[in-house]
Design a protein around this motif. Structure first.
Motif, mmCIF file in Angstrom:
data_model
loop_
_atom_site.group_PDB
_atom_site.id
_atom_site.type_symbol
_atom_site.label_atom_id
_atom_site.label_comp_id
_atom_site.label_asym_id
_atom_site.label_seq_id
_atom_site.Cartn_x
_atom_site.Cartn_y
_atom_site.Cartn_z
ATOM 1 N N UNK A 19 61.593 29.137 30.904
ATOM 2 C CA UNK A 19 60.440 28.858 31.764
ATOM 3 C C UNK A 19 60.775 27.786 32.790
ATOM 4 N N UNK A 20 61.563 26.798 32.386
ATOM 5 C CA UNK A 20 61.960 25.729 33.299
ATOM 6 C C UNK A 20 62.802 26.290 34.450
ATOM 7 N N UNK A 21 63.727 27.156 34.138
ATOM 8 C CA UNK A 21 64.569 27.747 35.177
ATOM 9 C C UNK A 21 63.743 28.586 36.150
ATOM 10 N N UNK A 22 62.835 29.400 35.617
ATOM 11 C CA UNK A 22 62.010 30.239 36.480
ATOM 12 C C UNK A 22 61.093 29.378 37.349
ATOM 13 N N UNK A 23 60.483 28.356 36.749
ATOM 14 C CA UNK A 23 59.620 27.466 37.515
ATOM 15 C C UNK A 23 60.383 26.721 38.594
ATOM 16 N N UNK A 24 61.599 26.294 38.277
ATOM 17 C CA UNK A 24 62.416 25.597 39.275
ATOM 18 C C UNK A 24 62.757 26.507 40.447
ATOM 19 N N UNK A 25 63.035 27.772 40.142
ATOM 20 C CA UNK A 25 63.344 28.723 41.218
ATOM 21 C C UNK A 25 62.144 28.866 42.156
ATOM 22 N N UNK A 26 60.971 29.021 41.576
ATOM 23 C CA UNK A 26 59.759 29.166 42.385
ATOM 24 C C UNK A 26 59.444 27.876 43.149
ATOM 25 N N UNK A 27 59.691 26.732 42.498
ATOM 26 C CA UNK A 27 59.426 25.451 43.155
ATOM 27 C C UNK A 27 60.321 25.282 44.384
ATOM 28 N N UNK A 28 61.607 25.656 44.255
ATOM 29 C CA UNK A 28 62.532 25.555 45.395
ATOM 30 C C UNK A 28 62.106 26.454 46.543
ATOM 31 N N UNK A 29 61.440 27.562 46.221
ATOM 32 C CA UNK A 29 60.942 28.475 47.253
ATOM 33 C C UNK A 29 59.581 28.037 47.791
ATOM 34 N N UNK A 30 59.129 26.859 47.364
ATOM 35 C CA UNK A 30 57.853 26.279 47.788
ATOM 36 C C UNK A 30 56.657 27.115 47.334
ATOM 37 N N UNK A 31 56.830 27.839 46.251
ATOM 38 C CA UNK A 31 55.730 28.602 45.639
ATOM 39 C C UNK A 31 55.203 27.755 44.481
ATOM 40 N N UNK A 32 54.524 26.674 44.831
ATOM 41 C CA UNK A 32 54.208 25.629 43.859
ATOM 42 C C UNK A 32 53.207 26.106 42.804
ATOM 43 N N UNK A 33 52.195 26.830 43.240
ATOM 44 C CA UNK A 33 51.192 27.328 42.287
ATOM 45 C C UNK A 33 51.838 28.237 41.252
ATOM 46 N N UNK A 34 52.704 29.140 41.723
ATOM 47 C CA UNK A 34 53.396 30.043 40.809
ATOM 48 C C UNK A 34 54.356 29.270 39.916
ATOM 49 N N UNK A 35 55.001 28.249 40.463
ATOM 50 C CA UNK A 35 55.906 27.422 39.654
ATOM 51 C C UNK A 35 55.131 26.728 38.535
ATOM 52 N N UNK A 36 53.956 26.188 38.873
ATOM 53 C CA UNK A 36 53.127 25.542 37.851
ATOM 54 C C UNK A 36 52.788 26.527 36.738
ATOM 55 N N UNK A 37 52.378 27.743 37.118
ATOM 56 C CA UNK A 37 52.024 28.750 36.115
ATOM 57 C C UNK A 37 53.230 29.104 35.246
#
Length: 239
Positions: free
Chosen positions: A37-55
């Motif tokens: 989950x951390x890896x997937x969230x980090x990927x989304x966070x780097x893409x500036x998809x913050x809401x999806x990263x939080x989820x």
């Protein structure tokens, strides 16, 4: 009949193996899920998809075995989304398992300053024990393993010191267990709570005196305020 006894040269090795087995048990699967989950969230966070990263971070969070970086990243994502009460909650959860992180302390203080809030002091000595229960659990484990090591490593070790160490370990563990379940617990107010004794703004860091299915009794600044359960989240799980 002679009692069974391990050869002395095997004892340290056996003790090490037992320790590693205890550390590498059931939580390993939970940790693996949280790392994914951390890896997937980090990927989304780097893409500036913050809401999806939080989820993504939240989907992997396990309250029974919290991952410090996952908790911290949940706080960072909530902070970026300007959901500061949630950010404070997740920063506090991260601090419960990794209190020495300077970035964590800096971000937590930033969120507090933005809201203009400071945590309410803990009510009493028992709560101080509760806040440091994880260290008491660790101390109990070290004392117990010390007794086990003494028994295994010395073929003629007297029994009394071993029994004494095990009893002390049980007492320390019992104190931590009781304190963690019978004292006020740290919590964060996620939405403004109004009670007969006063108001608590969202983001307030308070202490739960008791809780049931519908409401929580909160100790804050000498006041006792009843809040809806959905408005308050404990720093650690209810269980």
């Amino acid at each position: 009949m002679r009692p069974f006894r391990l050869p002395d040269r095997w004892s340290p090795t056996l003790l090490l193996l037992l320790t590693l087995a205890a550390l590498a048990g059931a939580p390993a699967a939970a940790q693996s899920d949280q790392v994914a989950a951390l890896r997937e969230g980090n990927r989304l966070f780097r893409e500036d998809r913050i809401e999806e990263a939080f989820d993504a971070y939240q989907a992997g969070y396990d309250a029974a075995a919290p991952h410090p970086v996952l908790s911290y990243n949940l706080g960072t994502a909530a902070h970026r989304l300007d959901r500061l009460p949630e950010a404070i909650l997740w920063y506090r959860r991260a601090a419960a398992v990794n209190p020495g992180d300077p970035w964590l302390r800096e971000n937590l203080e930033s969120a507090r300053a933005t809201l203009g809030l400071q945590p309410y002091p803990a009510p009493g000595i028992a709560s101080a024990i509760s806040r440091n229960a994880q260290w008491l659990y660790l101390l109990a484990a070290l004392i117990a393993w010390g007794g086990a090591g003494l028994w295994l490593a010395r073929s003629r070790a007297p029994l009394r010191p071993v029994v004494t160490l095990l009893v002390v370990a049980l007492v320390v563990y019992g104190v931590a267990w009781i304190a963690g379940r019978s004292t006020p617990r740290a919590a964060v107010v996620l939405s403004e709570c109004t009670g007969r004794d006063g108001d608590l703004p969202a983001g307030s860091e308070v202490w739960i005196a008791s809780h049931n299915d519908g409401t929580v009794e909160i100790a804050a600044g000498g006041l006792q305020i009843a809040c809806p359960a959905e408005a308050v989240r404990p720093v650690t799980s209810w269980e």
